[in-house]
Design a protein around this motif. Structure first.
Motif, mmCIF file in Angstrom:
data_model
loop_
_atom_site.group_PDB
_atom_site.id
_atom_site.type_symbol
_atom_site.label_atom_id
_atom_site.label_comp_id
_atom_site.label_asym_id
_atom_site.label_seq_id
_atom_site.Cartn_x
_atom_site.Cartn_y
_atom_site.Cartn_z
ATOM 1 N N ILE A 210 0.844 -1.201 0.000
ATOM 2 C CA ILE A 210 0.000 0.000 0.000
ATOM 3 C C ILE A 210 0.881 1.254 0.000
ATOM 4 O O ILE A 210 0.665 2.195 -0.777
ATOM 5 N N VAL A 213 2.640 1.953 -3.401
ATOM 6 C CA VAL A 213 1.755 2.482 -4.448
ATOM 7 C C VAL A 213 1.398 3.938 -4.164
ATOM 8 O O VAL A 213 1.406 4.788 -5.068
ATOM 9 N N VAL A 251 -1.879 -8.659 -3.416
ATOM 10 C CA VAL A 251 -0.658 -7.946 -3.008
ATOM 11 C C VAL A 251 0.535 -8.400 -3.855
ATOM 12 O O VAL A 251 1.324 -7.573 -4.338
ATOM 13 N N GLY A 254 0.247 -6.986 -7.262
ATOM 14 C CA GLY A 254 0.540 -5.559 -7.218
ATOM 15 C C GLY A 254 2.030 -5.285 -7.101
ATOM 16 O O GLY A 254 2.563 -4.372 -7.760
ATOM 17 N N LEU A 270 -4.374 -2.037 -5.886
ATOM 18 C CA LEU A 270 -4.580 -1.371 -4.602
ATOM 19 C C LEU A 270 -6.053 -1.020 -4.395
ATOM 20 O O LEU A 270 -6.578 -1.149 -3.287
ATOM 21 N N ARG A 274 -8.026 -2.370 -1.191
ATOM 22 C CA ARG A 274 -8.711 -1.512 -0.221
ATOM 23 C C ARG A 274 -10.170 -1.906 -0.074
ATOM 24 O O ARG A 274 -10.723 -1.855 1.037
#
Length: 346
Positions: A210, A213, A251, A254, A270, A274
């Motif tokens: 997180i 990003v 994750v 990402g 992301l 979220r």
């Protein structure tokens, strides 16, 4: 959070209705539920009535059947008591719940929760009272297992309880929630420091992605929909372990996008992440966890950034002189503080 002592009239009304319908009777100042009058009794726990042992409590005299349970108990000296048409006394454990559910939730509601130790007798007796009174009561039951220590249920009587107020002095609240929330609700959790450290490391990987990003692309809002596989897992008896597998896969995808410098894909992952973490109450960007940008937290951001940069410079110096033991030790210490360090080409 209604109080039982504030709802004695509702309990009297329920007892009166059950007596009128032939499901309850008064004896020696007590009021008992006649379990044989309710054919579905014990359906939740799948027990046979003829095999049931339910010994009487102190002062529970006048029962027609030893398995009948007390809705109201005759007054004893030194105990609080209230006046009823059947004499002074106090409610049994089960009656107050059925009466308050009827008052505040109506004749039917969706979900009733509770620990597995409450299935019998408490929940069976709640069902019997409510349904015999005419309510549909709960449509679904979710019984959670325990957090154990050395194989024992945590309880005040055993003196082995760990209080949340004490735990959050040593662990970040969001990490504690991740630890408690990630097993299936019907699975036992054996408490250990090692298990909490593993949860901390797993959540640090989520937070690390997180942060990377956000640093690269700025704020990213949650997606409008969670991924279908996540929804499917949660729809299957709240299958959080399977849902978390989707979280961690997202994750990893990402992080791969970041390594490939694919900003658009990283942002998309992301947004999905979220949305999923929001369902679980584990989104670290939610203001409930970030504190809504409190002054204290903002003041410390710069301090922490400077300290981490200093430590990373020391680690890089160690790597440059091929002192990998020191470099690894620094990385491990940072990880224990909730900071995951990953070496990439950039």
């Amino acid at each position: 959070e209604p109080r039982a002592t504030g709802h004695i009239p509702e309990m009297i009304e329920m007892m009166r209705g059950l007596i009128e319908r032939g499901h309850a009777y008064a004896a020696d100042g007590n009021v008992y539920f006649d379990v044989r009058s309710f054919p579905d009794y014990l359906r939740l726990s799948n027990q046979e009535l003829d095999n049931l042992l339910q010994p009487s409590g102190e002062g529970e005299t006048g029962k027609r059947d030893p398995r009948d349970f007390a809705m109201w108990k005759a007054a004893k000296e030194g105990e609080p008591s209230w006046e009823t048409p059947w004499g002074r006394g106090r409610p049994g454990w089960h009656l107050e719940c059925s009466a308050m559910a009827h008052k505040y939730l109506g004749t039917a509601f969706d979900i009733h929760g509770g620990g597995i130790d409450l299935i019998f007798p408490h929940h069976e007796n709640e069902i019997a009272q409510a349904k015999a009174f005419g309510d549909d009561f709960a449509a679904y039951w979710t019984h959670n297992a325990w957090v154990t220590m050395s194989g024992e249920k945590m309880s005040k009587s055993l003196g082995n309880s760990l209080l949340v107020s004490e735990m959050i002095k040593r662990w970040r609240p969001i990490v504690l929630r991740y630890y408690l929330g990630t097993p299936h609700y019907r699975s036992m959790i054996e408490y250990s420091e090692d298990a909490l450290r593993e949860a901390e490391a797993a959540f640090a990987r989520i937070e690390g992605f997180i942060q990377r990003v956000v640093e690269k692309a700025g704020a990213v809002e949650p997606a409008a929909e969670v991924p279908p596989a996540f929804a499917e897992a949660m729809d299957d008896d709240l299958g959080v372990p399977q849902a978390l597998a989707i979280v961690h896969t997202t994750v990893r995808q990402g992080n791969s996008a970041l390594t490939a410098d694919d900003k658009e894909a990283a942002v998309a992952r992301l947004a999905e992440l979220r949305a999923m973490l929001g369902v679980l109450g584990l989104d670290p960007l939610d203001e409930r966890w970030s504190g809504g940008g409190t002054d204290r937290g903002e003041d410390l951001h710069g301090v922490v950034d400077s300290l981490v940069r200093l430590v990373l410079e020391q680690r890089q110096a160690a790597r440059s002189r091929k002192d990998y033991a020191t470099a690894d030790a620094i990385r491990d210490q940072l990880q224990q503080s909730g900071l995951a360090i990953e070496d990439t080409p950039s």
